[in-house]
Design a protein around this motif. Structure first.
Motif, PDB file in Angstrom:
ATOM      1  N   GLU A 105       0.817  -1.216   0.000  1.00  0.00           N
ATOM      2  CA  GLU A 105       0.000   0.000   0.000  1.00  0.00           C
ATOM      3  C   GLU A 105       0.854   1.271   0.000  1.00  0.00           C
ATOM      4  N   GLN A 106       2.011   1.213   0.629  1.00  0.00           N
ATOM      5  CA  GLN A 106       2.878   2.389   0.701  1.00  0.00           C
ATOM      6  C   GLN A 106       3.980   2.386  -0.366  1.00  0.00           C
ATOM      7  N   GLY A 107       3.889   1.458  -1.317  1.00  0.00           N
ATOM      8  CA  GLY A 107       4.765   1.491  -2.492  1.00  0.00           C
ATOM      9  C   GLY A 107       6.176   0.987  -2.294  1.00  0.00           C
ATOM     10  N   HIS A 108       6.393   0.056  -1.397  1.00  0.00           N
ATOM     11  CA  HIS A 108       7.743  -0.444  -1.136  1.00  0.00           C
ATOM     12  C   HIS A 108       8.114  -1.694  -1.921  1.00  0.00           C
ATOM     13  N   VAL A 109       7.155  -2.372  -2.563  1.00  0.00           N
ATOM     14  CA  VAL A 109       7.424  -3.659  -3.207  1.00  0.00           C
ATOM     15  C   VAL A 109       7.524  -3.467  -4.727  1.00  0.00           C
ATOM     16  N   TYR A 110       8.591  -4.022  -5.295  1.00  0.00           N
ATOM     17  CA  TYR A 110       8.870  -3.913  -6.726  1.00  0.00           C
ATOM     18  C   TYR A 110       9.206  -5.282  -7.302  1.00  0.00           C
ATOM     19  N   LEU A 111       8.992  -5.422  -8.598  1.00  0.00           N
ATOM     20  CA  LEU A 111       9.391  -6.619  -9.330  1.00  0.00           C
ATOM     21  C   LEU A 111      10.512  -6.242 -10.288  1.00  0.00           C
ATOM     22  N   ALA A 112      11.639  -6.932 -10.197  1.00  0.00           N
ATOM     23  CA  ALA A 112      12.724  -6.737 -11.161  1.00  0.00           C
ATOM     24  C   ALA A 112      12.360  -7.476 -12.438  1.00  0.00           C
ATOM     25  N   GLN A 113      12.746  -6.910 -13.559  1.00  0.00           N
ATOM     26  CA  GLN A 113      12.437  -7.519 -14.847  1.00  0.00           C
ATOM     27  C   GLN A 113      13.729  -7.976 -15.530  1.00  0.00           C
ATOM     28  N   MET A 161      20.189  -5.449 -11.991  1.00  0.00           N
ATOM     29  CA  MET A 161      20.502  -4.892 -10.681  1.00  0.00           C
ATOM     30  C   MET A 161      20.954  -3.431 -10.702  1.00  0.00           C
ATOM     31  N   ASN A 162      21.575  -2.984 -11.754  1.00  0.00           N
ATOM     32  CA  ASN A 162      22.103  -1.622 -11.828  1.00  0.00           C
ATOM     33  C   ASN A 162      20.960  -0.612 -11.797  1.00  0.00           C
ATOM     34  N   PRO A 163      20.918   0.261 -10.793  1.00  0.00           N
ATOM     35  CA  PRO A 163      19.824   1.234 -10.696  1.00  0.00           C
ATOM     36  C   PRO A 163      19.686   2.136 -11.931  1.00  0.00           C
ATOM     37  N   ASP A 164      20.770   2.304 -12.695  1.00  0.00           N
ATOM     38  CA  ASP A 164      20.716   3.167 -13.881  1.00  0.00           C
ATOM     39  C   ASP A 164      20.121   2.474 -15.099  1.00  0.00           C
ATOM     40  N   THR A 165      20.120   1.143 -15.114  1.00  0.00           N
ATOM     41  CA  THR A 165      19.665   0.440 -16.318  1.00  0.00           C
ATOM     42  C   THR A 165      18.577  -0.598 -16.068  1.00  0.00           C
ATOM     43  N   ARG A 166      18.324  -0.961 -14.840  1.00  0.00           N
ATOM     44  CA  ARG A 166      17.349  -2.013 -14.544  1.00  0.00           C
ATOM     45  C   ARG A 166      15.920  -1.538 -14.797  1.00  0.00           C
ATOM     46  N   ILE A 167      15.049  -2.508 -14.937  1.00  0.00           N
ATOM     47  CA  ILE A 167      13.617  -2.232 -15.072  1.00  0.00           C
ATOM     48  C   ILE A 167      12.942  -2.757 -13.809  1.00  0.00           C
ATOM     49  N   PRO A 172      16.020  -9.991 -18.371  1.00  0.00           N
ATOM     50  CA  PRO A 172      15.781 -10.250 -19.793  1.00  0.00           C
ATOM     51  C   PRO A 172      15.544 -11.730 -20.065  1.00  0.00           C
ATOM     52  N   LEU A 173      14.884 -11.980 -21.181  1.00  0.00           N
ATOM     53  CA  LEU A 173      14.686 -13.355 -21.649  1.00  0.00           C
ATOM     54  C   LEU A 173      15.791 -13.780 -22.620  1.00  0.00           C
ATOM     55  N   PHE A 174      16.364 -12.791 -23.346  1.00  0.00           N
ATOM     56  CA  PHE A 174      17.335 -13.107 -24.394  1.00  0.00           C
ATOM     57  C   PHE A 174      18.486 -12.112 -24.407  1.00  0.00           C
ATOM     58  N   LYS A 175      19.622 -12.609 -24.850  1.00  0.00           N
ATOM     59  CA  LYS A 175      20.756 -11.756 -25.217  1.00  0.00           C
ATOM     60  C   LYS A 175      20.924 -11.930 -26.719  1.00  0.00           C
ATOM     61  N   VAL A 176      20.864 -10.815 -27.446  1.00  0.00           N
ATOM     62  CA  VAL A 176      21.029 -10.835 -28.898  1.00  0.00           C
ATOM     63  C   VAL A 176      22.321 -10.089 -29.196  1.00  0.00           C
ATOM     64  N   SER A 177      23.240 -10.748 -29.909  1.00  0.00           N
ATOM     65  CA  SER A 177      24.529 -10.106 -30.169  1.00  0.00           C
ATOM     66  C   SER A 177      24.996 -10.356 -31.599  1.00  0.00           C
ATOM     67  N   LYS A 178      25.770  -9.386 -32.069  1.00  0.00           N
ATOM     68  CA  LYS A 178      26.427  -9.501 -33.365  1.00  0.00           C
ATOM     69  C   LYS A 178      27.735  -8.736 -33.222  1.00  0.00           C
ATOM     70  N   GLY A 179      28.821  -9.464 -33.313  1.00  0.00           N
ATOM     71  CA  GLY A 179      30.120  -8.830 -33.085  1.00  0.00           C
ATOM     72  C   GLY A 179      30.171  -8.284 -31.666  1.00  0.00           C
ATOM     73  N   LYS A 180      30.463  -6.987 -31.563  1.00  0.00           N
ATOM     74  CA  LYS A 180      30.547  -6.364 -30.237  1.00  0.00           C
ATOM     75  C   LYS A 180      29.235  -5.709 -29.808  1.00  0.00           C
ATOM     76  N   LYS A 181      28.238  -5.755 -30.693  1.00  0.00           N
ATOM     77  CA  LYS A 181      26.930  -5.183 -30.351  1.00  0.00           C
ATOM     78  C   LYS A 181      26.115  -6.201 -29.561  1.00  0.00           C
ATOM     79  N   ILE A 182      25.599  -5.770 -28.427  1.00  0.00           N
ATOM     80  CA  ILE A 182      24.796  -6.638 -27.571  1.00  0.00           C
ATOM     81  C   ILE A 182      23.529  -5.898 -27.166  1.00  0.00           C
ATOM     82  N   ARG A 183      22.413  -6.583 -27.277  1.00  0.00           N
ATOM     83  CA  ARG A 183      21.126  -6.039 -26.810  1.00  0.00           C
ATOM     84  C   ARG A 183      20.442  -7.116 -25.981  1.00  0.00           C
ATOM     85  N   TYR A 184      19.739  -6.694 -24.943  1.00  0.00           N
ATOM     86  CA  TYR A 184      18.986  -7.618 -24.101  1.00  0.00           C
ATOM     87  C   TYR A 184      17.505  -7.432 -24.388  1.00  0.00           C
TER      88      TYR A 184
END
Length: 167
Positions: free
Chosen positions: A55-63, A118-124, A65-77
């Motif tokens: 009720e007071q907004g303390h509970v969160y769900l981390a999201q 886990m990174n606060p700057d990039t996590r969902i 990724p399901l996949f890592k997609v890469s080509k050469g040095k390019k990586i996307r989650y």
């Protein structure tokens, strides 16, 4: 129970939100059916015995990724099949890129887990609201309850959405 001790609030009639040791309680589970089960169990527990946390907004769900997609040095989650397909198209199609399906958090190395989840700057993080928790409680009660008919109806209705749960 270790989670109650860690949070410091007590439980049930002894619950005291002013003793909460953390501003955010993040549930981090695998991005698959087993992880959904774990999230449902924890949300049901918080909803039934520590409801002010939600009720007071303390509970969160981390999201994670399901996949890592890469080509050469390019990586996307990717966090969905659609996003995976989009990244594959950006990288020039499925034949020209590598795809790793994460079956669980344990399949990621520490760097990947930090960057994606886990990174606060990039996590969902998705904040849990009382409607989410009430729905989790309803589903848990129906699936674990003594009445067979609603459980059978739920399974028959949702079985096709499960996909290949052994993948």
């Amino acid at each position: 129970m270790p989670i109650v001790i860690a949070l410091g609030t007590g439980i049930g009639d002894e619950f005291d939100i002013t003793k909460l040791r953390y501003n955010k309680i993040v549930i981090m589970a695998d991005a698959d059916v087993d992880g959904a089960h774990i999230r449902t169990l924890l949300l049901t527990f918080f909803f039934r015995y520590m409801r002010p946390l939600i009720e007071q907004g303390h509970v969160y769900l981390a999201q994670p990724p399901l996949f890592k997609v890469s080509k050469g040095k390019k990586i996307r989650y990717a966090f969905s099949d659609e996003e995976r397909d989009q990244f594959m198209a950006e990288f020039g199609g499925s034949g020209s890129c590598d795809i790793q399906r994460y079956k669980g958090l344990g399949e990621m190395n520490a760097h990947q887990l930090w960057d994606t989840t886990m990174n606060p700057d990039t996590r969902i993080l998705r904040q849990v609201n009382i409607e989410n928790a009430a729905e989790a409680d309803r589903i848990f009660s129906m699936l674990m309850g003594d009445v067979v008919e609603p459980r059978r109806d739920f399974i028959e209705t949702n079985a096709l959405f499960a996909g290949n749960i052994d993948a």
